[in-house]
Scaffold this motif. Sequence first.
Motif: not given
Lengths: 300, 304
Positions: A35, A37, A90, A100-101, A103-105, A107-109, A111-112, A228
């Motif tokens: 996914i 994000f 990324a 999961i890593n 996925l977290i990345t 989310v980070g992208v 937000l960035l 968003v």
Amino acid sequence: MVEFVQHVINGLSLGSIYALIALGYTMVFGVLQLINFAHGDLYMLGAFIGFYTSQWLHLDDNPGISSLLIALGAAMTGCALAGYIIERCAYRPLRHAPRINVLITSVGVSLLLQFSGQLFFGSDAKFFPQLYRPSGMIHVGELTINPIQIIVFVISLGLMIILQTIIMKTRTGRAMRAVSFNHELAALMGIPTDRVISLTFMLGSALAGAAGVLVGLAYPKIEPLMGVMPGLKAFISAVLGGIGNITGAVVGAMLLGLAEEFLVGYWAPTYKDALAFGLLILILLFKPTGLLGTKATEKV
Amino acid sequence: MKKLIVALGAIWLIGYFIIPSVDSYIVSILLYAGINAILAMSLNLVNGCTGQFSMGHAGFMSIGGYIAALITLSLPIQTGLFPLAILTAGCVAAFAGLIVGLPSLRLRGDYLAIVTLGFGEIIRVVLLNINVIGGARGLPNIAHLSNFSWVFGCMVITLFSIERILRSPYGRAFLAVREDEVAAEAMGVDTTHAKLQAFVIGAFFAGCAGALFAHTLRYLNPQIFDFNRSFEIIIIVVLGGMGNIRGSIIAAFLLTFMREALRPLQDITRIDFRMIIYAIMLISLMLLSPEGILSSKWRKRGRS
């Protein structure tokens, strides 16, 4: 009755924008099972590229279809490039990391993009230039249709047909389908999977960029956090239709667009943003594969 | 158990003798750090130890906060009421966790991320539309019941409980689900059940943290519990190391102090600059050291 048809038209126009974003989600999910994000924020980026291009080229001085197409082209190219950079920097290094890593990345992208957008574009809302000024509303009987809605719908439909042709008729499209069917097997058959994944990202991001410009046209207020909600809703559309399924994404998006329009029109406007998530929970409860999805068993 | 009693006693002594002489600004930062630590530990149980990805922790926190605030606002205030309010808040949040988790945990982890994200939003929209609790105006005048002893006592109890759970057969099942869901299922672990247990326990502690938060800030507003609040908890978990419970505490303190230190920068750039730093931290941590920044010494002891 007239009111009903009016809501259907508005719903389809909104749905076609969700569909453009949802296509990118579903394509990326198809090849990477990820996914992304950051996809909703690429749509925001598309709107801003359209905004700055039209400011730079003074496109709103001579509005018309050609100006619109220039802005659209710029946004699609820019977003494709951004999508490529994001995938390359990324996601590719994490190809073999736990999911999961990744996925977290993502989310980070996301937000960035949102907050550097605030830094570079300013956090206040901007007014998207009127690239196309309709001479008036179109009247069909008692119905009033804004020509912009028709343009949004037609352009989205055109892009979807182009996408469908690329995926079903070209060699690249066949490679994409092969990669999404089985990653490793595709690599064994000599398909450059990394390149195909990059291409998929670029295609999806270009569609998101187009959606950004079309939204700017229809609802001319753009700001860095605008990606968003539509992003999440587009993802939900993809899940509604069956994630990984191209037709499903379009069907799901149209359904969601109509549902939101009817909720706002007839019942409870303040709960508009909660509706999509409610639908998501319902579909996950009763038909987790989505309306058009097929059940896949995980093999070990 | 003995360690827990000693730790609680020490916290009470510090809270009674030392804290009154410390600057109140520093004490309030310490309180928020402690609350963040509880939130991060509870999220770590879901995200780090069970390998699921929940993004709506602020939603459970807000439920806990509002429930506890309503209890202490509507009943005549006595100190004995506060633990009761915390526990009720936790239980209601846990129930919400059950409702959210039931449909989404039967599926693969990614869906949980979206459903929990959506749930956080639904809660916020619903809270905004309830007039009794103030809606968008917020809920003011909450009693100032929370203090150093309460927050740090709850933090130690959370740490103790989660570490105990992880060493029990239930916790082993969580870890098995994280390592390989299919293999765990083949070994007879009811994976859906294990995921749901972890999720409900996580929601419980998040609700308790929300109750503490409400009585520390003494004002609640649905806007406090938006996406960014959930992301902040996620970054604490990732920074401390996924699955590393003690790491979460250290990361919570680090990040809460960092946020205070960054406040001037926020005034200069006029945007929420810490979010850019959080984002860069998230990406670079995942690319360079997905285990978190803390040393392996902590890891060995903290991760059971």
